[in-house]
Design a protein around this motif. Structure first.
Motif, PDB file in Angstrom:
ATOM      1  N   GLY A   3       1.079  -1.337   0.074  1.00 52.92           N
ATOM      2  CA  GLY A   3       0.035  -0.077  -0.199  1.00 52.92           C
ATOM      3  C   GLY A   3       0.762   1.344   0.041  1.00 52.92           C
ATOM      4  N   GLU A   4       0.244   2.308   0.481  1.00 50.49           N
ATOM      5  CA  GLU A   4       1.087   3.645   0.373  1.00 50.49           C
ATOM      6  C   GLU A   4       1.756   4.098   1.591  1.00 50.49           C
ATOM      7  OE1 GLU A   4      -1.730   6.411  -1.514  1.00 50.49           O
ATOM      8  OE2 GLU A   4      -2.121   7.338   0.429  1.00 50.49           O
ATOM      9  N   SER A  56       2.645  -4.743   3.311  1.00 53.48           N
ATOM     10  CA  SER A  56       3.615  -3.697   3.846  1.00 53.48           C
ATOM     11  C   SER A  56       2.969  -2.714   3.117  1.00 53.48           C
ATOM     12  CB  SER A  56       5.166  -4.130   3.254  1.00 53.48           C
ATOM     13  OG  SER A  56       5.664  -3.343   3.956  1.00 53.48           O
ATOM     14  N   ASN A  57       3.867  -1.498   3.073  1.00 56.57           N
ATOM     15  CA  ASN A  57       3.626  -0.213   2.635  1.00 56.57           C
ATOM     16  C   ASN A  57       5.025   0.375   2.019  1.00 56.57           C
ATOM     17  OD1 ASN A  57       0.850   0.786   3.160  1.00 56.57           O
ATOM     18  ND2 ASN A  57       1.280   0.631   5.210  1.00 56.57           N
ATOM     19  N   ILE A  58       4.685   1.103   1.036  1.00 50.76           N
ATOM     20  CA  ILE A  58       5.822   1.820   0.358  1.00 50.76           C
ATOM     21  C   ILE A  58       6.687   2.735   1.705  1.00 50.76           C
ATOM     22  CG2 ILE A  58       6.484   4.014  -1.131  1.00 50.76           C
ATOM     23  CD1 ILE A  58       6.110   1.572  -2.843  1.00 50.76           C
ATOM     24  N   CYS A  59       5.810   3.459   2.151  1.00 52.39           N
ATOM     25  CA  CYS A  59       6.117   4.289   3.271  1.00 52.39           C
ATOM     26  C   CYS A  59       6.018   3.980   4.856  1.00 52.39           C
ATOM     27  CB  CYS A  59       5.314   5.693   3.086  1.00 52.39           C
ATOM     28  SG  CYS A  59       6.277   7.158   3.685  1.00 52.39           S
ATOM     29  N   LYS A  60       6.896   3.769   5.567  1.00 53.31           N
ATOM     30  CA  LYS A  60       6.700   3.141   7.002  1.00 53.31           C
ATOM     31  C   LYS A  60       6.228   4.149   7.942  1.00 53.31           C
ATOM     32  CE  LYS A  60       8.365  -0.463   5.276  1.00 53.31           C
ATOM     33  NZ  LYS A  60       7.436  -1.092   4.318  1.00 53.31           N
ATOM     34  N   PHE A  61       6.113   5.399   7.762  1.00 46.35           N
ATOM     35  CA  PHE A  61       5.673   6.505   8.679  1.00 46.35           C
ATOM     36  C   PHE A  61       4.369   7.083   8.074  1.00 46.35           C
ATOM     37  CE2 PHE A  61      10.166   5.491   8.920  1.00 46.35           C
ATOM     38  CZ  PHE A  61      10.404   5.274  10.196  1.00 46.35           C
ATOM     39  N   ARG A  62       3.575   7.605   8.873  1.00 46.81           N
ATOM     40  CA  ARG A  62       2.501   8.472   8.602  1.00 46.81           C
ATOM     41  C   ARG A  62       3.084   9.686   7.995  1.00 46.81           C
ATOM     42  NH1 ARG A  62      -2.082  10.364  12.839  1.00 46.81           N
ATOM     43  NH2 ARG A  62      -3.614  11.221  11.409  1.00 46.81           N
ATOM     44  N   PRO A  63       2.538  10.148   6.777  1.00 45.87           N
ATOM     45  CA  PRO A  63       2.867  11.644   6.463  1.00 45.87           C
ATOM     46  C   PRO A  63       2.100  12.562   7.604  1.00 45.87           C
ATOM     47  CG  PRO A  63       2.179  10.301   4.638  1.00 45.87           C
ATOM     48  CD  PRO A  63       1.991   9.429   5.726  1.00 45.87           C
ATOM     49  N   ASP A  64       3.009  13.504   7.733  1.00 50.03           N
ATOM     50  CA  ASP A  64       2.699  14.634   8.829  1.00 50.03           C
ATOM     51  C   ASP A  64       1.808  15.804   8.426  1.00 50.03           C
ATOM     52  OD1 ASP A  64       2.819  16.018  11.184  1.00 50.03           O
ATOM     53  OD2 ASP A  64       5.026  16.475  11.229  1.00 50.03           O
ATOM     54  N   ILE A 111       8.376   9.052  -0.425  1.00 50.23           N
ATOM     55  CA  ILE A 111       8.360   7.865  -1.180  1.00 50.23           C
ATOM     56  C   ILE A 111       9.934   7.527  -1.429  1.00 50.23           C
ATOM     57  CG2 ILE A 111       7.977   6.697  -3.358  1.00 50.23           C
ATOM     58  CD1 ILE A 111       5.132   8.279  -3.594  1.00 50.23           C
ATOM     59  N   ALA A 112      10.673   8.309  -1.993  1.00 52.76           N
ATOM     60  CA  ALA A 112      11.897   7.907  -2.141  1.00 52.76           C
ATOM     61  C   ALA A 112      13.066   7.840  -0.988  1.00 52.76           C
ATOM     62  CB  ALA A 112      12.563   9.278  -3.031  1.00 52.76           C
ATOM     63  N   ALA A 113      12.371   8.279   0.167  1.00 48.75           N
ATOM     64  CA  ALA A 113      13.143   8.217   1.478  1.00 48.75           C
ATOM     65  C   ALA A 113      13.042   6.749   1.609  1.00 48.75           C
ATOM     66  CB  ALA A 113      12.965   9.237   2.392  1.00 48.75           C
ATOM     67  N   CYS A 114      11.971   6.164   1.588  1.00 48.13           N
ATOM     68  CA  CYS A 114      11.421   4.973   2.273  1.00 48.13           C
ATOM     69  C   CYS A 114      11.627   3.762   1.298  1.00 48.13           C
ATOM     70  CB  CYS A 114      10.048   4.892   2.638  1.00 48.13           C
ATOM     71  SG  CYS A 114       9.613   6.103   3.915  1.00 48.13           S
ATOM     72  N   ILE A 133       1.024  -7.306  -5.547  1.00 52.47           N
ATOM     73  CA  ILE A 133      -0.034  -6.246  -5.677  1.00 52.47           C
ATOM     74  C   ILE A 133       0.319  -5.002  -5.329  1.00 52.47           C
ATOM     75  CG2 ILE A 133      -2.278  -5.763  -5.785  1.00 52.47           C
ATOM     76  CD1 ILE A 133      -3.049  -8.853  -5.194  1.00 52.47           C
ATOM     77  N   CYS A 134       0.244  -3.766  -6.441  1.00 48.62           N
ATOM     78  CA  CYS A 134       0.390  -2.626  -5.735  1.00 48.62           C
ATOM     79  C   CYS A 134      -1.141  -2.173  -5.569  1.00 48.62           C
ATOM     80  CB  CYS A 134       1.090  -1.770  -6.847  1.00 48.62           C
ATOM     81  SG  CYS A 134       2.548  -1.820  -7.318  1.00 48.62           S
ATOM     82  N   LEU A 135      -1.098  -1.685  -4.403  1.00 51.95           N
ATOM     83  CA  LEU A 135      -2.526  -1.214  -3.981  1.00 51.95           C
ATOM     84  C   LEU A 135      -2.752   0.414  -4.044  1.00 51.95           C
ATOM     85  CD1 LEU A 135      -2.968  -3.467  -0.845  1.00 51.95           C
ATOM     86  CD2 LEU A 135      -4.301  -3.558  -3.002  1.00 51.95           C
ATOM     87  N   GLY A 136      -3.055   0.779  -5.340  1.00 47.99           N
ATOM     88  CA  GLY A 136      -2.916   2.235  -5.518  1.00 47.99           C
ATOM     89  C   GLY A 136      -1.879   2.901  -6.182  1.00 47.99           C
ATOM     90  N   GLY A 137      -1.879   4.045  -6.624  1.00 47.47           N
ATOM     91  CA  GLY A 137      -1.181   4.747  -7.659  1.00 47.47           C
ATOM     92  C   GLY A 137       0.185   4.997  -6.842  1.00 47.47           C
ATOM     93  N   THR A 138       0.147   5.331  -5.523  1.00 42.66           N
ATOM     94  CA  THR A 138       1.374   5.839  -4.693  1.00 42.66           C
ATOM     95  C   THR A 138       2.318   4.620  -4.770  1.00 42.66           C
ATOM     96  OG1 THR A 138       0.199   7.343  -3.543  1.00 42.66           O
ATOM     97  CG2 THR A 138       2.387   6.405  -2.659  1.00 42.66           C
ATOM     98  N   SER A 139       1.657   3.396  -4.514  1.00 47.15           N
ATOM     99  CA  SER A 139       2.590   2.099  -4.607  1.00 47.15           C
ATOM    100  C   SER A 139       3.283   1.899  -5.697  1.00 47.15           C
ATOM    101  CB  SER A 139       1.838   0.891  -4.126  1.00 47.15           C
ATOM    102  OG  SER A 139       2.298  -0.190  -4.257  1.00 47.15           O
ATOM    103  N   ALA A 140       2.420   2.006  -6.877  1.00 48.18           N
ATOM    104  CA  ALA A 140       2.897   1.856  -8.247  1.00 48.18           C
ATOM    105  C   ALA A 140       3.813   2.888  -8.702  1.00 48.18           C
ATOM    106  CB  ALA A 140       1.678   1.707  -9.532  1.00 48.18           C
ATOM    107  N   LYS A 141       3.684   3.995  -8.357  1.00 47.05           N
ATOM    108  CA  LYS A 141       4.914   5.130  -8.392  1.00 47.05           C
ATOM    109  C   LYS A 141       6.089   4.763  -7.584  1.00 47.05           C
ATOM    110  CE  LYS A 141       3.916   9.816  -8.193  1.00 47.05           C
ATOM    111  NZ  LYS A 141       3.718  11.131  -7.452  1.00 47.05           N
ATOM    112  N   GLY A 142       6.010   4.279  -6.478  1.00 49.12           N
ATOM    113  CA  GLY A 142       7.281   3.738  -5.911  1.00 49.12           C
ATOM    114  C   GLY A 142       8.090   2.434  -6.724  1.00 49.12           C
ATOM    115  N   LEU A 143       6.893   1.288  -6.746  1.00 52.06           N
ATOM    116  CA  LEU A 143       7.840   0.113  -7.014  1.00 52.06           C
ATOM    117  C   LEU A 143       8.011   0.224  -8.603  1.00 52.06           C
ATOM    118  CD1 LEU A 143       5.982  -2.861  -5.156  1.00 52.06           C
ATOM    119  CD2 LEU A 143       7.960  -1.546  -4.511  1.00 52.06           C
ATOM    120  N   LEU A 144       7.354   0.795  -9.545  1.00 48.44           N
ATOM    121  CA  LEU A 144       7.310   0.782 -11.061  1.00 48.44           C
ATOM    122  C   LEU A 144       7.935   2.062 -11.468  1.00 48.44           C
ATOM    123  CD1 LEU A 144       3.984  -0.954 -11.729  1.00 48.44           C
ATOM    124  CD2 LEU A 144       6.135  -1.977 -11.303  1.00 48.44           C
TER     125      LEU A 144
END
Ligand code: URA
Length: 284
Positions: free
Chosen positions: A121-122, A160-168, A185-188, A205-216
């Motif tokens: 996920g994201e 899992s998630n692309i980002c391991k911390f909740r965006p502030d 995204i790049a940092a994580c 499975i990429c759940l959503g566009g943020t995940s696809a942006k990170g992995l692909l």
């Protein structure tokens, strides 16, 4: 000639190597550092190039490139040990600390380290941060329903998630959540890429566009990425809508679209698919 930018990077690197992990910055300094980081990344190539669909040209956002971090778990470690190692690395990601735009509670991953299916996920939201586990809020309940319909209990897969911390979002954030920025995204990214190498799932499975942006490395819409296989570090990847999309759009069409993505994944995993399963969310 040494530029101010190089001097700043040298100074920050020196402080980090000396053990400093936080620093007070005013808005102007933070803005300048962020701009430098983004422009530096624009010049670097992504590690997991995606086949370029025509829609890519409509998207101008640069794909995030992982920020260099040492995430190489020793090869002799078991998968569980590698994940524990990565969890520890994630908790101390320098690139995240430097950004200062993510909250401090880490939410790592959940599920079976030997899973054949990995879902990405994201970022954690309010519920995930509170409970310390990905996908435990309303989107998580929706995901659990889909997994159950596919005959894949939540405990059998790795989530899992692309980002391991909740965006502030600042002091007034409350229960609100936001999608991670390209810099976040790049940092994580080094962590999720290392999780994939540790788990070596049959597919992702990429759940959503943020995940696809990170992995692909593609900023294309989910609609344009669905329906075909991509590759991330040698693992086949399918992109589908984020479960929260189904919370906003309860149409049969949306449900069927996500279900077709899961059917493709079930086929890839060589699971038995019943005629009833094949017909879910089709018009009567
Ligand atoms: N949305 C995500 O992308 N990840 C979570 O863990 C929760 C909600």
């Amino acid at each position: 000639m040494t530029t101010i930018r190089q001097l700043t990077v040298q100074g920050l690197t020196h402080l980090m190597e000396g053990g400093q992990s936080t620093m007070g910055l005013d808005d102007e300094a933070r803005g300048i550092l962020r701009e430098w980081m983004l422009s530096a990344r624009r010049g670097v190539t992504a590690t997991a190039p995606a086949p370029a669909p025509p829609q890519v040209q409509q998207q101008t956002a640069p794909a995030p490139t992982p920020v260099s971090e040492n995430t190489a778990a020793p090869v002799q470690m078991s998968v569980e040990e590698k994940l524990a190692f990565l969890q520890q690395r994630a908790a101390n990601l320098k690139a995240v600390r430097v950004l200062g735009t993510l909250r401090s509670t880490m939410v790592f991953a959940t599920g079976n380290p030997h899973a054949r299916l990995m879902l990405v996920g994201e970022a954690p939201g309010y519920d995930e941060e509170r409970l310390g586990e990905p996908f435990v809020g309303r989107a998580g309940q929706k995901l659990n329903q889909i997994l159950k319909a596919a005959g894949l209990p939540r405990e059998s897969v790795y989530i899992s998630n692309i980002c391991k911390f909740r965006p502030d979002m600042g002091p007034e954030q409350g229960m609100s959540n936001r999608a991670p920025s390209d810099a976040e995204i790049a940092a994580c990214l080094p962590i999720i890429l290392a999780e994939i190498r540790a788990i070596q799932p049959t597919c992702i499975i990429c759940l959503g566009g943020t995940s696809a942006k990170g992995l692909l490395g593609s900023a294309s819409s989910v609609a344009s990425l669905r329906g075909r296989w991509f590759d991330c570090q040698g693992v086949p990847v399918r992109v589908t809508y984020h479960p929260s999309y189904l919370l906003r759009n309860e149409s049969m069409q949306a449900k069927r679209a996500v279900w077709e993505d899961f059917l493709a994944v079930m086929e890839k995993l060589q699971l038995n698919i019943t005629p009833r399963q094949r017909s879910f969310f089709l018009p009567a």
